[in-house]
Design an enzyme around this catalytic site. Structure first.
Site, PDB file in Angstrom:
ATOM      1  N   LYS A  36       0.819  -1.213   0.000  1.00 34.10           N
ATOM      2  CA  LYS A  36       0.000   0.000   0.000  1.00 34.10           C
ATOM      3  C   LYS A  36       0.855   1.267   0.000  1.00 34.10           C
ATOM      4  CE  LYS A  36      -3.452  -0.513  -0.606  1.00 34.10           C
ATOM      5  NZ  LYS A  36      -3.991  -0.901  -1.957  1.00 34.10           N
ATOM      6  N   LYS A  45      -7.440   1.031  -6.854  1.00 33.88           N
ATOM      7  CA  LYS A  45      -6.494   2.031  -6.370  1.00 33.88           C
ATOM      8  C   LYS A  45      -7.214   3.372  -6.196  1.00 33.88           C
ATOM      9  CE  LYS A  45      -3.318  -1.072  -6.703  1.00 33.88           C
ATOM     10  NZ  LYS A  45      -2.834  -1.755  -5.505  1.00 33.88           N
ATOM     11  N   PRO A  80     -11.490   5.929  -1.522  1.00 36.26           N
ATOM     12  CA  PRO A  80     -11.505   6.878  -0.399  1.00 36.26           C
ATOM     13  C   PRO A  80     -11.311   6.161   0.932  1.00 36.26           C
ATOM     14  CG  PRO A  80     -13.735   6.507  -1.248  1.00 36.26           C
ATOM     15  CD  PRO A  80     -12.798   5.850  -2.210  1.00 36.26           C
TER      16      PRO A  80
END
Length: 313
Positions: free
Chosen positions: A70, A276, A279
């Site tokens: 991430k 990707k 929110p």
């Protein structure tokens, strides 16, 4: 000496499967902790050509994107793949961090690399390498002079992004979900055993890598800067990998709908997979402050280790 011992260990693993005591880390990696992005790089298809292009071969990586999960590894790989002298592996291999894959041996690993021309460099990315206790030694055994790419972002934001991916993965697989606060806090205290938090302890993991590689072989990409303005970060990577400058500003355009930069190359345009840029959930401010306070000292230690600072809260 560490690389020599690891090389001997590699020969054993190529012949025998990993014993049970070595596989605990693997069982800790589940659907919730693997980057399941199905997007493929520009130049490399998921399908192997029936006849390899003349003059090409499969070679071990010259550079590996070792993490962090991430942190923007997929974006970095796809943007780097714009370069004509880069051949990018299409999938995450998990060779050095998963014992059952490592036991299959180096030739199995090399067969998963793309065909490349002599003037190209091969790049593989597996975000799980950075937090693996065994990956640094194993990579060192393969090639002690390999160039490593590490992309990092604000560690607190990385925790939330980690949670967000798991949250949507569980929803899509009809599994129960929890509010992020229930995972971050247990019995009124920050749950430092939560894997997402442990992955953001960059100093802990970096110390392990520096046992096997000098800092000069590890280029750190600022993941937050890559999102805001990708070109300068990609140019730094080109210089680190000794690639001629080929990536230019026209290779990127800002997608107003998605809210981040997309890629333009060879007359085609594409954005990263829809997973990707999701929110993030709103996090209770008190809990978020607990998280940031805990990470603060780890960040300071990391800055000392890598001799640079980042604009993290």
């Amino acid at each position: 000496m560490a690389c020599f011992l690891a090389s001997a260990f590699l020969l054993v693993l190529q012949t025998y499967a990993a014993p049970p005591e070595f596989v605990q880390d693997r069982y800790d990696i589940t659907l919730d902790s693997v980057d399941l992005d199905p997007g493929l790089p520009f130049n490399i298809s998921g399908d192997e050509p029936s006849t390899p292009p003349r003059g090409t071969s499969k070679r071990a990586p010259h550079s590996i994107i070792i993490g962090v999960r991430k942190g923007g590894t997929r974006a970095l790989l796809e943007m780097l793949d714009i370069h004509p002298e880069v051949a990018a592996a299409a999938t995450e291999v998990h060779f050095f961090d998963w014992d059952e894959n490592y036991a299959k041996g180096f030739e199995w690993y090399r067969e998963l690399m793309p065909y490349s021309y002599p003037q190209q460099i091969t790049v593989e990315k597996t975000p799980g390498y950075f937090t693996s206790a065994l990956a640094p030694e194993r990579i060192c055994a393969m090639n002690s002079s390999i160039k490593l790419l590490l992309i990092l972002r604000d560690p607190a934001e990385r925790v939330i992004s980690d949670y967000t991916q798991v949250y949507f993965n569980r929803l899509e697989n009809h599994k129960p979900v929890q509010a992020i606060e229930n995972l971050l806090v247990r019995n009124g205290a920050l749950n430092i055993r939560y894997k997402a938090i442990q992955r953001s302890l960059y100093d802990v993991h970096m110390r392990n890598w520096l046992r096997y590689f000098p800092l000069e072989q590890i280029h750190i990409v600022d993941g937050d800067a890559l999102i805001r303005d990708p070109l300068p970060e990609l140019q730094r990577v080109e210089r680190f990998l000794n690639l001629p400058p080929r990536i230019v500003s026209s290779n990127f355009y800002f997608n107003q709908t998605k809210g981040f930069y997309c890629i333009r190359s060879d007359g085609r345009e594409r954005c990263l997979h829809e997973s990707k840029g999701r929110p993030h959930p709103a996090v209770n401010s008190t809990v978020l402050q607990q998280l940031r306070s805990y990470l603060h000292e780890h960040n300071r230690t990391f800055f000392r280790l890598v001799r640079r600072t980042f604009d993290w809260q």
